[in-house]
Scaffold this active site. Structure first.
Site, PDB file in Angstrom:
ATOM      1  N   SER A 146       0.850  -1.187   0.000  1.00 41.28           N
ATOM      2  CA  SER A 146       0.000   0.000   0.000  1.00 41.28           C
ATOM      3  C   SER A 146       0.885   1.236   0.000  1.00 41.28           C
ATOM      4  O   SER A 146       2.005   1.205   0.540  1.00 41.28           O
ATOM      5  CB  SER A 146      -0.891   0.024   1.244  1.00 41.28           C
ATOM      6  OG  SER A 146      -1.522   1.278   1.404  1.00 41.28           O
ATOM      7  N   TYR A 160      -1.946  -0.072  10.280  1.00 39.30           N
ATOM      8  CA  TYR A 160      -2.070  -0.730   8.979  1.00 39.30           C
ATOM      9  C   TYR A 160      -0.824  -0.463   8.148  1.00 39.30           C
ATOM     10  O   TYR A 160      -0.263  -1.376   7.524  1.00 39.30           O
ATOM     11  CB  TYR A 160      -3.316  -0.196   8.273  1.00 39.30           C
ATOM     12  CG  TYR A 160      -3.437  -0.595   6.817  1.00 39.30           C
ATOM     13  CD1 TYR A 160      -3.808  -1.889   6.457  1.00 39.30           C
ATOM     14  CD2 TYR A 160      -3.196   0.336   5.801  1.00 39.30           C
ATOM     15  CE1 TYR A 160      -3.931  -2.254   5.114  1.00 39.30           C
ATOM     16  CE2 TYR A 160      -3.320  -0.019   4.472  1.00 39.30           C
ATOM     17  CZ  TYR A 160      -3.682  -1.311   4.132  1.00 39.30           C
ATOM     18  OH  TYR A 160      -3.798  -1.673   2.802  1.00 39.30           O
TER      19      TYR A 160
END
Length: 262
Positions: A146, A160
């Site tokens: 990501s 995250y």
């Protein structure tokens, strides 16, 4: 549209392949000629829909249930894939969890779940397929990380981001360990992409507001579609990327809201 012969005679396993980015990747690889094992955790109907679409286009595909965070289930899934489709030539480590949270208000149980799925699950799946790839002297591993891993200024994504940063480290280490066997390991870093995972807790008005806000931070003026990420992933699985390994490809529309660096 991808050539139907780019990946002919290859077998691909896509974790988290029933929805969102994983679904788009599974279809893209199938369009390129690969047989595809569509892993899912809890939605057999979604996985069956992807498999049916691949079969209708004349491809080969099977749905495979497994919790990526469970090593025994991952190993059993890979064994089933080998039995039904053949040895895994391409692994796309896509399965992941995102629980919003900041340092001072995060839930430890959610952080643990993200770590087990996003990091340990990736290790389990890679280890399970790598032996066969080494024996055959060829393999493609693509890890879906990501842009949070490299520091987008997006509140609520700190832990995250930590799990996705670990994915980048593992990408380089696995590339180093496996390169001598003809196996490449690379990562794709999606920016904000319209999927159930990032919009599930929002109504339509809230979703539209988030999309508009994030699109305004992009040089291209839009957020990602799952197919945007799928095409980059497919490139890394083909012979066009034969001389690339240990690399990160950022697909985020030119996001401009990154944390300052020293």
């Amino acid at each position: 549209m991808a050539s139907k012969t780019l990946l002919s005679n290859r077998v691909a396993l896509v974790t988290g392949g029933s929805r969102g980015i994983g679904r788009a990747i599974a279809l893209e690889l199938a369009e390129s000629g690969a047989a595809v094992a569509v892993n899912y955790h809890a939605r057999p109907d979604a996985a069956e829909e992807v498999v049916t679409r691949i079969l209708k286009m004349g491809g080969r595909a099977v749905p495979l249930q497994a919790d990526i965070a469970d090593k025994a289930q991952v190993e059993a899934m890979v064994a089933r894939c080998e039995s039904e489709l053949g040895g895994v030539d391409i692994l796309v480590n896509n399965a992941g969890l995102l629980y919003p949270g900041r340092l001072l208000d995060h839930q430890e149980s959610e952080f643990d779940q993200m770590w087990r799925t996003n990091v340990k699950g990736l290790v389990y799946a890679t280890a399970a397929v790598a032996k066969g790839m080494v024996e055959r002297g060829w393999g493609r591993i693509v890890n879906i990380s990501s842009n949070a891993a490299i520091g987008t200024a997006m509140p609520g994504t700190t832990l995250y981001a930590a799990t996705k940063g670990a994915v980048l480290s593992l990408t380089k280490r696995f590339a180093f360990e496996l390169g001598e066997h003809g196996i490449t390991v690379n990562a794709v870093l999606p920016g904000f992409t319209k999927t159930d995972m990032v919009l599930a807790d929002k109504d339509q008005k809230q979703a539209d507001e988030v999309i508009e806000r994030v699109a305004g931070r992009s040089m291209l003026g839009r957020v990602g579609e799952p197919e945007d990420i799928a095409r980059v992933t497919r490139f890394l699985c083909t012979q066009d990327a034969d001389f690339m390994t240990g690399q990160y490809l950022l697909a985020d529309g030119g996001r401009m809201d990154y944390l300052a660096h020293s």
